[in-house]
Design a protein around this motif. Structure first.
Motif, PDB file in Angstrom:
ATOM      1  N   HIS A 208       0.873  -1.077   0.029  1.00 26.42           N
ATOM      2  CA  HIS A 208       0.045  -0.023   0.007  1.00 26.42           C
ATOM      3  C   HIS A 208       0.786   1.148  -0.108  1.00 26.42           C
ATOM      4  CE1 HIS A 208      -3.577  -2.440   0.700  1.00 26.42           C
ATOM      5  NE2 HIS A 208      -2.760  -3.043   1.567  1.00 26.42           N
ATOM      6  N   GLU A 210       0.384   4.066  -1.120  1.00 25.73           N
ATOM      7  CA  GLU A 210      -0.613   5.305  -1.034  1.00 25.73           C
ATOM      8  C   GLU A 210      -0.589   5.451   0.462  1.00 25.73           C
ATOM      9  OE1 GLU A 210      -3.128   1.573  -0.406  1.00 25.73           O
ATOM     10  OE2 GLU A 210      -1.673   2.344  -1.722  1.00 25.73           O
ATOM     11  N   GLU A 379       0.772   2.480  -9.179  1.00 28.88           N
ATOM     12  CA  GLU A 379       0.130   3.636  -8.550  1.00 28.88           C
ATOM     13  C   GLU A 379      -0.649   3.346  -7.420  1.00 28.88           C
ATOM     14  OE1 GLU A 379       0.930   6.869  -9.361  1.00 28.88           O
ATOM     15  OE2 GLU A 379       2.594   6.182 -10.590  1.00 28.88           O
ATOM     16  N   PRO A 380      -0.938   4.210  -6.462  1.00 27.12           N
ATOM     17  CA  PRO A 380      -1.651   3.893  -5.384  1.00 27.12           C
ATOM     18  C   PRO A 380      -3.243   3.712  -5.752  1.00 27.12           C
ATOM     19  CG  PRO A 380      -1.255   6.075  -5.130  1.00 27.12           C
ATOM     20  CD  PRO A 380      -0.271   5.515  -6.242  1.00 27.12           C
ATOM     21  N   ASP A 381      -4.035   2.946  -4.991  1.00 25.50           N
ATOM     22  CA  ASP A 381      -5.433   2.854  -5.287  1.00 25.50           C
ATOM     23  C   ASP A 381      -6.398   3.107  -4.070  1.00 25.50           C
ATOM     24  OD1 ASP A 381      -5.523  -0.824  -4.977  1.00 25.50           O
ATOM     25  OD2 ASP A 381      -4.873   0.794  -3.914  1.00 25.50           O
ATOM     26  N   MET A 383      -6.244   5.810  -0.242  1.00 26.38           N
ATOM     27  CA  MET A 383      -5.590   6.820   0.531  1.00 26.38           C
ATOM     28  C   MET A 383      -5.713   6.677   1.968  1.00 26.38           C
ATOM     29  SD  MET A 383      -4.181   8.424  -2.002  1.00 26.38           S
ATOM     30  CE  MET A 383      -3.331   9.733  -1.373  1.00 26.38           C
TER      31      MET A 383
END
Length: 385
Positions: A208, A210, A379-381, A383
């Motif tokens: 993770h 993000e 890329e993050p998904d 937050m």
């Protein structure tokens, strides 16, 4: 340099540590990487590791105990040091004097620390630990407001706030997301934007990115070990194991069919067999539960036979080999490799434990054989605010 006469040694590839660090620096974006070097850098040797990561962009180290922090200070390490465990009141003036960050773990601890503060020394730097579900140490969620107020009313340098995820390395993410939600509620009422927020351990930083916030704490994966089988299978970049363990054959003999060997004679030869003795035993971290574990000789797997002794163990060879033949216990030889995970499975434990059980009697020898390369990340998904 100290000369070691026994051929047993752990070889630490500092280049691998550099590559692992670079991967997390890239994956974490603008967040800084806090290098976790507790427990003698997970058995890899804290001074060499600390100097390596500092030279490669790390500006904060994390340890578990006050004594670990003082050791680094006494050895000339001047970068920021965070003690993540609870510290006794007697250490507060020392932390002020030696510029060591300590963790506030409860309202009771804050009250105790306030009494111990010395006005003649630097402000006491603290990070507030919030218990969002680990249930080990940390301020309870319903105490956070009171803790913020107490800190504001006393001479603390409030520099950071963090939590620790209990299940970030597991497929079942229900508790993980509960902890993320709980920490969000704390961050929502944090008024000072200068306070560093760090929540991710190696597993969370891997799965993770993000959640990187202001910093991530990288421990086990800094040394090239995945936090769990699940994370290892899911991660989108490569880790480079930093530790290998090797020795040499010190004695060879042939035993006859039916003869036993080692304590208890629990192993008996099914035919005439060549047996080699290795100078490593459970006093070195080669635990008795590793009986039956393979090692590598001439690029081939051969088993440990008989009970492992305090200082020595025996392996069964397929042919007579000379004294001095190299033996790889962890690491690669020829086209074969034995990972730390393999030892962990045999001992029914986690990979974290393996480098930590290698005792001081096994010298750490350092090399730097790898080159930093670009590593992909996703890329993050989701937050964390």
């Amino acid at each position: 340099m100290t000369k070691h006469y026994r051929p047993t040694k752990a070889v630490i590839d500092l280049g691998a540590i550099k590559k692992n660090l670079a991967a997390f620096q890239q994956k974490s974006g603008d967040a800084q990487v806090i290098a976790v070097v507790k427990a003698d850098a997970y058995g890899h040797g804290v001074l060499a590791v600390a100097k390596t990561v500092i030279e490669n962009g790390v500006s904060m180290l994390a340890v578990a105990t006050p004594d670990e922090a003082l050791f680094l200070r006494n050895e000339g390490i001047e970068t920021e040091l965070l003690v993540m465990g609870a510290t006794p009141s007697s250490f507060i003036p020392v932390a002020q004097q030696r510029n060591i960050i300590v963790t506030a773990v409860s309202l009771e601890w804050l009250s105790m620390a306030a009494v111990q503060l010395s006005p003649d020394l630097n402000e006491l730097k603290i990070h507030l630990k919030v218990d969002t579900g680990m249930r080990r140490i940390g301020i309870q969620l319903d105490e956070v407001d009171e803790a913020f107020g107490f800190i504001a009313d006393h001479d603390f340098a409030f520099q950071g706030i963090f939590t620790h995820f209990a299940t970030a390395d597991e497929k079942d993410s229900s508790l993980f997301h509960e902890q993320v939600h709980a920490m969000n509620s704390v961050i929502d009422i944090l008024e000072d934007p200068s306070v560093m927020v760090h929540v991710s351990n190696s597993a969370a930083a891997t799965m993770h990115p993000e959640l990187a916030c202001d910093a991530v704490r990288i421990g086990i994966s800094l040394y090239g070990i995945a936090p769990s089988l699940y994370v290892g299978e899911e991660m989108d970049f490569k880790l480079y194991p930093a530790l290998s363990l090797e020795t040499e054959i010190i004695h060879v003999k042939q035993i006859k069919t039916g003869e036993g060997l080692s304590y208890g004679a629990t192993y008996r030869a099914e035919q005439d067999e060549w047996i080699a003795t290795l100078p490593i035993g459970y006093a070195d971290g080669m635990l008795r539960g590793l009986q039956g574990q393979d090692v590598l000789v001439k690029g081939q797997r051969v088993p440990v036979v008989g009970r492992i002794c305090m200082d020595q163990c025996m392996i069964r060879l397929s042919e007579k080999l000379p004294v001095g033949e190299k033996v790889q216990l962890i690491g690669h030889q020829g086209g074969q490799q034995i990972f730390i995970d393999e030892w962990a499975r045999r001992l029914e434990t986690i990979p974290y434990e393996i480098p930590c059980i290698l005792t001081k009697r096994v010298p750490r020898i350092y090399s730097d054989s790898t080159e930093v390369s670009n590593l992909p990340f996703q890329e993050p998904d989701i937050m964390l605010r």
